[in-house]
Enzyme design. Structure first.
Site, PDB file in Angstrom:
ATOM      1  N   HIS A 150       8.088   3.375  -7.426  1.00 21.45           N
ATOM      2  CA  HIS A 150       8.021   1.991  -7.918  1.00 21.45           C
ATOM      3  C   HIS A 150       6.399   1.478  -7.862  1.00 21.45           C
ATOM      4  CE1 HIS A 150       8.397  -2.308  -6.599  1.00 21.45           C
ATOM      5  NE2 HIS A 150       9.185  -2.254  -7.863  1.00 21.45           N
ATOM      6  N   ASP A 151       5.809   1.815  -6.665  1.00 14.29           N
ATOM      7  CA  ASP A 151       4.310   1.741  -6.643  1.00 14.29           C
ATOM      8  C   ASP A 151       3.347   2.293  -7.827  1.00 14.29           C
ATOM      9  OD1 ASP A 151       4.937   0.504  -3.981  1.00 14.29           O
ATOM     10  OD2 ASP A 151       3.494   2.259  -3.001  1.00 14.29           O
ATOM     11  N   ASP A 158      11.398  -2.404 -11.302  1.00 16.17           N
ATOM     12  CA  ASP A 158      12.110  -3.030 -10.287  1.00 16.17           C
ATOM     13  C   ASP A 158      13.684  -2.460 -10.302  1.00 16.17           C
ATOM     14  OD1 ASP A 158       9.962  -4.320  -9.358  1.00 16.17           O
ATOM     15  OD2 ASP A 158      10.496  -6.416  -9.804  1.00 16.17           O
ATOM     16  N   GLY A 161       0.811  -1.325   0.080  1.00 12.85           N
ATOM     17  CA  GLY A 161      -0.055  -0.006  -0.128  1.00 12.85           C
ATOM     18  C   GLY A 161       0.817   1.379  -0.110  1.00 12.85           C
TER      19      GLY A 161
END
EC number: 3.1.1.4
Length: 118
Positions: free
Chosen positions: A48-49, A92, A32
């Site tokens: 990244h999220d 990533d 989250g």
């Protein structure tokens, strides 16, 4: 996938910090995320999220997608195979490189996200 991401982090930071130290850091590192990132490292996690969100919109499953990569001179390098694999690998790799450059502030590990991440 998340195991490969963990290995990429180890590649980029030369094994100086266990990947688990990033799993509960700031407002965005870990599951989250909400509010304003607490520092540069937390911003890496937000980016990244957001990248994983974009992968999902492309029909990819970033947390499960297996991809091909190599660690060359402490730099994760993706080996393109398909649209999803390449996109997720790039997410990533960018995050692992960002983590390696960003300072790690122990005070931002395991923070109270309910009060700090609004």
């Amino acid at each position: 996938n998340l195991i490969q991401f963990s290995n990429m982090i180890q590649c980029a930071n030369k094994g100086s910090r266990p990947s688990l130290h990033y799993a509960d850091y700031g407002c965005y590192c870990g599951w989250g995320g909400s509010g304003t990132p607490v520092d540069e490292l937390d911003r890496c996690c937000k980016v990244h999220d957001d990248c994983y969100d974009q992968a999902g919109k492309k029909g990819c499953f970033p947390k499960l997608t297996l991809y091909s990569w190599d660690c060359t001179g402490n730099v994760p390098i993706c080996n393109p195979k398909s649209k999803c694999k390449d996109f997720v690998c790039a997410c990533d790799a960018a995050a692992a490189k960002c983590f390696a450059k960003a300072p790690y502030n122990k005070a931002n590990w395991n923070i109270d996200t309910k009060t700090r991440c609004k």
